[in-house]
Design an enzyme around this catalytic site. Structure first.
Site, mmCIF file in Angstrom:
data_model
loop_
_atom_site.group_PDB
_atom_site.id
_atom_site.type_symbol
_atom_site.label_atom_id
_atom_site.label_comp_id
_atom_site.label_asym_id
_atom_site.label_seq_id
_atom_site.Cartn_x
_atom_site.Cartn_y
_atom_site.Cartn_z
ATOM 1 N N LYS A 220 39.891 43.965 32.598
ATOM 2 C CA LYS A 220 39.162 42.711 32.825
ATOM 3 C C LYS A 220 38.169 42.373 31.720
ATOM 4 O O LYS A 220 37.794 43.210 30.920
ATOM 5 C CB LYS A 220 38.507 42.728 34.212
ATOM 6 C CG LYS A 220 39.550 42.416 35.303
ATOM 7 C CD LYS A 220 38.974 42.267 36.675
ATOM 8 C CE LYS A 220 40.116 41.889 37.643
ATOM 9 N NZ LYS A 220 39.715 42.009 39.036
ATOM 10 N N ARG A 255 43.046 49.342 41.756
ATOM 11 C CA ARG A 255 44.137 48.401 41.471
ATOM 12 C C ARG A 255 44.263 48.284 39.948
ATOM 13 O O ARG A 255 43.375 47.742 39.306
ATOM 14 C CB ARG A 255 43.800 47.047 42.099
ATOM 15 C CG ARG A 255 44.880 45.997 41.934
ATOM 16 C CD ARG A 255 44.427 44.663 42.545
ATOM 17 N NE ARG A 255 45.447 43.650 42.404
ATOM 18 C CZ ARG A 255 45.634 42.928 41.299
ATOM 19 N NH1 ARG A 255 44.880 43.117 40.252
ATOM 20 N NH2 ARG A 255 46.606 42.022 41.252
HETATM 21 N N1 HH2 Z 1 42.116 41.113 40.574
HETATM 22 C C1 HH2 Z 1 43.099 40.272 40.210
HETATM 23 C C2 HH2 Z 1 44.049 39.845 41.157
HETATM 24 N N2 HH2 Z 1 44.006 40.271 42.430
HETATM 25 N N3 HH2 Z 1 42.994 41.583 44.110
HETATM 26 C C3 HH2 Z 1 42.027 42.427 44.484
HETATM 27 N N4 HH2 Z 1 41.985 42.872 45.746
HETATM 28 N N5 HH2 Z 1 41.065 42.878 43.614
HETATM 29 C C4 HH2 Z 1 41.036 42.463 42.315
HETATM 30 O O1 HH2 Z 1 40.102 42.871 41.568
HETATM 31 C C5 HH2 Z 1 42.051 41.556 41.862
HETATM 32 C C6 HH2 Z 1 43.032 41.132 42.811
HETATM 33 C C7 HH2 Z 1 43.198 39.807 38.788
HETATM 34 O O2 HH2 Z 1 44.048 40.643 38.047
HETATM 35 P P1 HH2 Z 1 45.582 40.340 37.695
HETATM 36 O O3 HH2 Z 1 46.420 40.332 38.939
HETATM 37 O O4 HH2 Z 1 46.040 41.268 36.650
HETATM 38 O O5 HH2 Z 1 45.565 38.923 37.026
HETATM 39 P P2 HH2 Z 1 46.023 37.499 37.525
HETATM 40 O O6 HH2 Z 1 45.193 37.143 38.711
HETATM 41 O O7 HH2 Z 1 45.766 36.603 36.337
HETATM 42 O O8 HH2 Z 1 47.481 37.580 37.899
#
Ligand code: HH2
Length: 283
Positions: A220, A255
């Site tokens: 992040k 995660r």
């Molecule tokens: N972070 C992201 C997405 N979903 N869910 C939870 N529970 N906690 C988190 O910190 C979290 C989440 C963001 O990361 P990523 O899925 O890699 O990116 P994007 O939302 O751009 O797909």
């Protein structure tokens, strides 16, 4: 928890898993590398991301979910969605957990945003209550367009804690069972870099509430800010440092995108801290 993004626009891995076959391949790899849960997402939540709507989300999600479920009948599968219609179809197709980034979205009104609770899909909590699945209730404010402007707190840890408690009370009143709830402080969701660091530093205060804690630091922006590393995929060492400290601070689930290395970091950190690595709810 391994992140399996079926999106073209996720902040660090958008477009890398295009189609069912690469998704099944990625799932097999993450399970082999030690993931206990896979988190499938078909809507990016990064700041500024476009919302595609439940139909498009389901078109991306369901074929991959069905194929992964068929290939790995015993795997724990989570679906990252804030739409009840998507959650319901996903549970019908074999998902075990729902990860709701709007689960703890109880505010927004304080700085001129939408009214409290208005961003949460009203059908989500009754659905979770009915099916009784594990439910990740993540703290956030606003949506992907407004969240950066809503990162205004006096004491970020106290306020995130209070807002998670309020969201939990709403979930319990809707019939969600206490032991199904996983808390997540929502790193990067309506938080500045400093606020993310404060939440991580004081994670034990959140863990003390008694809900298993999920923490999602992977690649992040706040890690990029500390390390002066603009490339998300080059933030593995920063992610590893956060994960080790999060385990010591009481996190139950991490995660992450890079399952292999972080599974090692987690096991090692848990051994040093003398904690059991996973105590999240079973489906
Ligand atoms: N972070 C992201 C997405 N979903 N869910 C939870 N529970 N906690 C988190 O910190 C979290 C989440 C963001 O990361 P990523 O899925 O890699 O990116 P994007 O939302 O751009 O797909």
């Amino acid at each position: 928890m391994g992140v399996l993004n079926l999106t073209p626009d996720s902040f660090s891995d958008g477009g890398r898993i295009a189609g069912v076959e690469p998704a099944v391949h990625a799932a097999a790899r993450m399970l082999r590398q030690g993931a206990d849960v896979l988190d499938l997402g078909a809507q990016s939540t990064r700041p500024g991301a476009e919302e595609v709507g439940p139909e498009r989300e389901l078109e991306r999600l369901l074929p991959a979910l069905a194929a992964i479920r068929a290939a790995h009948p015993g795997a724990r599968l989570s679906v990252d969605t804030f739409h009840a219609a998507v959650a319901e179809a996903a549970l019908d197709a074999g998902a075990d957990w729902i990860n709701d980034v709007r689960g703890g979205n109880v505010t927004g009104a304080a700085v001129g945003g939408p009214a409290a609770g208005s961003l949460r899909d009203p059908a989500m909590l009754p659905l979770i209550a009915r099916c009784g699945c594990p439910y990740v209730l993540m703290h956030s404010r606003g949506d992907s367009r407004s969240m950066d402007a809503l990162a205004v707190y006096g004491d970020v840890v106290a306020e995130v804690h209070a807002e998670l408690e309020a969201a939990t009370a709403t979930a319990l009143a809707a019939g969600v069972r206490r032991e199904r709830i996983v808390w997540d402080p929502g790193l990067g969701f309506a938080k500045t870099s400093e606020q993310n660091l404060a939440l991580l530093r004081r994670l034990p205060e959140l863990a003390a509430a008694g809900y298993p804690l999920l923490v999602g630091p992977s690649r992040k922006r706040f890690i990029g800010a500390v390390l002066d590393e603009p490339r998300p995929r080059a933030r593995l060492w920063g992610t590893a440092a956060v994960c080790a400290l999060a385990v010591a601070g009481g996190a139950a689930v991490l995660r992450v995108h890079d399952v292999g290395p972080i599974a090692q970091v987690t096991r090692m950190a848990a051994a040093v801290a003398g904690v059991t690595p996973v105590s999240a709810p079973q489906p």
